[in-house]
Enzyme design. Structure first.
Site, PDB file in Angstrom:
ATOM      1  N   LYS A 133       0.805  -1.230   0.000  1.00 21.64           N
ATOM      2  CA  LYS A 133       0.000   0.000   0.000  1.00 21.64           C
ATOM      3  C   LYS A 133       0.833   1.274   0.000  1.00 21.64           C
ATOM      4  O   LYS A 133       0.509   2.242  -0.669  1.00 21.64           O
ATOM      5  CB  LYS A 133      -0.924   0.007   1.218  1.00 21.64           C
ATOM      6  CG  LYS A 133      -1.952  -1.117   1.218  1.00 21.64           C
ATOM      7  CD  LYS A 133      -2.821  -1.072   2.470  1.00 21.64           C
ATOM      8  CE  LYS A 133      -3.847  -2.205   2.471  1.00 21.64           C
ATOM      9  NZ  LYS A 133      -4.661  -2.206   3.713  1.00 21.64           N
TER      10      LYS A 133
ATOM     11  N   LYS B 296      10.912 -16.406  -3.986  1.00 18.61           N
ATOM     12  CA  LYS B 296      11.455 -17.530  -4.769  1.00 18.61           C
ATOM     13  C   LYS B 296      11.273 -17.364  -6.269  1.00 18.61           C
ATOM     14  O   LYS B 296      11.820 -18.136  -7.055  1.00 18.61           O
ATOM     15  CB  LYS B 296      10.775 -18.845  -4.373  1.00 18.61           C
ATOM     16  CG  LYS B 296      10.904 -19.253  -2.932  1.00 18.61           C
ATOM     17  CD  LYS B 296      10.215 -20.588  -2.715  1.00 18.61           C
ATOM     18  CE  LYS B 296      10.033 -20.912  -1.249  1.00 18.61           C
ATOM     19  NZ  LYS B 296       9.068 -20.012  -0.583  1.00 18.61           N
TER      20      LYS B 296
ATOM     21  N   LYS C 175      11.756 -25.449  -4.833  1.00 16.65           N
ATOM     22  CA  LYS C 175      12.926 -25.520  -3.959  1.00 16.65           C
ATOM     23  C   LYS C 175      13.931 -26.549  -4.463  1.00 16.65           C
ATOM     24  O   LYS C 175      15.145 -26.278  -4.484  1.00 16.65           O
ATOM     25  CB  LYS C 175      12.486 -25.841  -2.532  1.00 16.65           C
ATOM     26  CG  LYS C 175      11.716 -24.711  -1.860  1.00 16.65           C
ATOM     27  CD  LYS C 175      11.202 -25.101  -0.485  1.00 16.65           C
ATOM     28  CE  LYS C 175      10.425 -23.969   0.166  1.00 16.65           C
ATOM     29  NZ  LYS C 175       9.869 -24.340   1.478  1.00 16.65           N
TER      30      LYS C 175
END
Length: 812
Positions: A507, A577, A680
């Site tokens: 925001k 990621k 991962k």
């Protein structure tokens, strides 16, 4: 006998004039010559009045009216009322002459260099007579002497050259008298025709030096508003410090390269007579200041004495294959510049003789190009050389120090520090004296460069790291707490000062010089609407040294900005990621950029939160090992879920508990589908040197397809409908005396993820809570793997992993 010079700020107000009087009175009855500048700002005001007059703009009248009143106001309170009329008359008469001069300028509509000198010189004539009258009216014997009667120059108006033979003779003859205190104007002189000339802006220092050298004074004191020469400009470098002792040569280098404390030509006359020069602070007269003398402090083993810079520089380059092996090109180039009175600041030439590069003032670059192109007109037309190339908006930054001589590694240290901070070097110069190493850089980088080099060569307390952090949710808040709690430890033990320069969430965003780590929420709340591109652009634009961009979001748009940051030598620490698990082409591109720009891109928390999994993997590879196989439980969420699901409560309730405790992604399906685990293991495979995409990984999922439809709320409802499915998975594992574990595997270049039955003899069996584990089977760890195990989820441990990456990036 001593010579004292007081600058414009010392003469600028009643309070400062009182300080000047106190300093002089303390030295009486010692024989003194006092040289003064105009009141601060007056010279500019007089020249502005002349400019307005030349355009017949009556603003000049108001300017002079205010300047006159300023001098008259100074008289009140400084001079007894009975003596005020006399000095007021002198001031009014001088301003009457100035007004007559400006009327003449207006009539002619012309402001020549000669008239500029006459106009500008009135400032010193006013201030010096005013000071002498103040002393006289307060009962102190003093005389006023017009410097123009003593200092003779040529007619190069604006920056006249001194005729030292004539000048020294006049000075010696005049000062045969026994006056204890003589007050003189600085800056002004006369040519052989009697016209007023000036010695260049800052020339009052030069006046005092000329007088001191001619009379073999015991010392010259330059009184200003700082307590001596400093290691760098204190307006740019908060930790700049006073240089207590410096050699003439070092002082000349620093003053030539922009140190404003002393006017560069000042040093030469007193150096020839071995007269010490003191730089002192009028407003802190007890401070030691800086003494400039024949040799600097031999006990000071600091190799670099100071850092300085020159702005408004242009590089002009004469280049062409026709120059190689042909004598005379350099001579013709420098003659062309000299004929146009263009001063050469820096020279550099490659051994190939293919080009000559010269640094000059930007204001003279157009004139230089015209002159040089005309000189080499034939060679340009025949293609032997190119037209003169001009590159503006540059600056020179210089390291100065007598002790740099014969010390290896100074230039390497300098250029490495600049390079780590993305400061491009356009040209380099180092004299044979090894007292100065100069580099030409972009003006936009000069402040950053001064701070970088000051930190590199002078800071023994800390290195400042500037953080821009985006994402201050659960993990981000914990990171801010850790930064605040550890700030003293980092400074005291690692010599790192963490400065938060920017914050953003979904925001709001805020970029400030410094954001207090304990009040960041207030600062962010008062910020502007958030915009990812704008936040990144501003982080780049403020151009701070040792900058690290920290991404604690899962935002694809933020991840797409990493290349722009790395290309500007801004280190990236990513909890996100998305970049490392994007297409292999993009992953490789980012890794290549980090090597090209020598800028860290660290993402340890992409796998295992705060566990040193990627770091361990990289250490194995760097030490020459080879990864054969990896087995891992990489989802703290899934491990928590299957460790807590025992059939006594519904599977959906256990997943909701994991989400409530902060172990899952905002959408738990990323965890339960195996997508997050796939990312991962792919990141680990890539770090191990294998080119891999997501579709190369096989996934043995356990969620019914219907669970992927609709919202997160729909997902929980659908899981409850399929409770029997989850219960059957649990029962099947129990029958084999096994546990359910969602396992990621990498074996000889292939990867897979899926739910497995793990027996009690397996290394993955005893894994509890939200823990993660990775088993590395390598050329060295064949039968017994290297195991990294611990908490693999949670805001606190993830934040600590991000924190560790910040420290790693800071120390690189």
């Amino acid at each position: 006998m001593i010579v004292l010079k007081f600058g414009g700020t010392s003469m600028g107000s009643k309070e400062s004039l009182q300080q000047v009087m106190d300093i002089i009175k303390q030295r009486l009855p010692e024989k003194m010559i006092v040289v003064v500048s105009a009141m601060s700002g007056i010279t500019d005001e007089l020249l502005n009045a002349g400019k307005f007059a030349a355009t017949q703009d009556d603003q000049w009248r108001e300017i002079l009216k205010k300047a006159e009143q300023r001098h008259l106001d100074t008289i009140t309170g400084m001079i007894p009322s009975g003596d005020q009329q006399g000095i007021s008359a002198i001031v009014k008469n001088i301003f009457s002459d100035i007004k007559d001069l400006c009327n003449g300028i207006a009539l002619l509509e012309e402001l020549t260099e000669k008239i500029k000198d006459k106009l500008a010189g009135y400032g010193e004539l006013l201030s010096s007579q005013l000071l002498q009258m103040i002393f006289k009216s307060n009962g102190f014997s003093s005389v006023w002497k017009d410097s123009r009667e003593l200092i003779i120059t040529n007619s190069n108006f604006g920056n006249a050259l001194v005729d030292f033979d004539a000048t020294n003779q006049r000075i010696v003859n005049y000062f045969k008298n026994d006056d204890a205190l003589t007050i003189m104007p600085g800056f002004v002189a006369r040519d052989h025709n009697g016209a007023t000339t000036t010695l260049g802006r800052g020339g009052s220092d030069f006046t005092a030096s000329i007088i001191a050298a001619a009379l073999n004074a015991d010392s010259l004191e330059i009184w200003t508003d700082v307590s001596g020469m400093m290691t760098a400009d204190p307006r740019w470098v908060p930790n700049a410090r006073i240089i207590p002792n410096i050699s003439y040569q070092e002082a000349m280098e620093l003053s030539h390269f922009g140190a404003k404390v002393i006017y560069p030509p000042t040093i030469q006359p007193v150096m020839n007579k071995n007269i010490p020069v003191w730089i002192k602070n009028t407003f802190r007269s007890a401070d030691h200041g800086t003494v400039i003398e024949n040799t600097g402090d031999v006990s000071d083993h600091t190799m670099v004495r100071g850092i300085s810079s020159i702005n408004e520089l242009a590089l002009v380059t004469l280049e062409g294959s026709g120059m190689v092996g042909i004598p005379g090109f350099s001579k013709r180039l420098f003659e062309a510049l000299a004929n146009e009175q263009i001063n050469v600041i820096l020279i550099t030439q490659g051994s190939s003789e293919h080009s000559i590069c010269v640094g000059i003032a930007t204001a003279q670059s157009s004139k230089a190009k015209e002159a040089v192109d005309k000189t080499f007109e034939y060679e340009i037309q025949t293609g032997k050389v190119q037209a003169l190339q001009v590159e503006p908006t540059l600056s020179i930054i210089a390291l100065v120090g007598d002790n740099m001589k014969n010390h290896t590694g100074i230039s390497g240290k300098m250029f490495a520090a600049l390079g780590r901070n993305g400061i491009n070097i356009r040209a380099i110069a180092q004299g044979s004296s090894e007292r100065n190493i100069s580099a030409v850089i972009g003006t936009k980088d000069v402040r950053k460069a001064v701070n970088v080099l000051h930190e590199e060569f002078f800071e023994t307390t800390y290195k400042q790291i500037n953080l821009f952090i985006t994402g201050v949710g659960n993990v981000g808040k914990k990171l801010m707490q850790q930064l605040y709690k550890q700030s003293a430890f980092l400074q005291n033990n690692l010599r790192l000062q963490i400065n938060i320069a920017g914050l953003s969430n979904s925001k709001k965003m805020v970029i400030k010089e410094s954001i207090a780590a304990d009040k960041w929420e207030i600062a962010l709340d008062e910020g502007e609407p958030a915009n990812v591109d704008e936040f990144v652009q501003k982080a780049i634009a403020v151009n701070l040294r040792n900058t690290i961009f920290v991404d604690i979001t899962a935002n694809e748009k933020v991840a797409a900005t990493y290349d722009k940051l790395i290309e500007k030598n801004i280190a990236v620490v990513a909890c996100n990621k998305i970049a490392a698990s994007s297409s292999y082409k993009n992953y490789k591109h980012l890794k290549d950029l980090t090597a090209e720009y020598n800028t860290p891109f660290l993402f340890e928390t992409n796998v295992g939160a705060g566990l040193p999994i990627i770091g361990t993997l990289n250490d194995l590879l760097r030490s020459g090992d080879n990864i054969r196989k990896m087995e891992a439980v990489l989802s703290g969420t899934l491990n928590f879920v299957f460790n807590n699901y025992d059939g006594t409560q519904k599977f959906a309730h256990v997943v909701k508990q994991a989400q409530d405790e902060g172990y899952t992604e905002p959408d738990p399906r990323l965890d339960l589908s195996g997508t997050d685990v796939m990312r991962k293991i792919m990141i680990l495979a890539r770090e191990a040197g294998t080119e891999m995409e997501m579709n190369d990984i096989s996934c043995n999922g356990f969620l019914p397809e219907s669970c992927f439809d609709g919202s997160v709320e729909d997902f929980y409802k659908e899981m409850e409908k399929h409770e029997s499915h989850f219960l059957s998975l649990l029962e099947a594992a129990k029958k084999e005396n096994c546990k359910l574990k969602f396992v990621a595997s990498f074996n000889e270049g292939k990867a897979s993820v899926g739910l497995q039955h793990i027996s009690p003899v397996h290394d993955l069996f005893h894994l509890y809570g939200k823990d993660n584990v990775v088993l590395f089977y390598t050329d060295r760890y064949t039968e017994q793997p290297l195991v990294v195990k611990g908490a693999g989820a949670g805001a606190e441990v993830t934040a600590s992993g991000v924190f560790a990456d910040i420290i790693r990036a800071a120390k690189m």
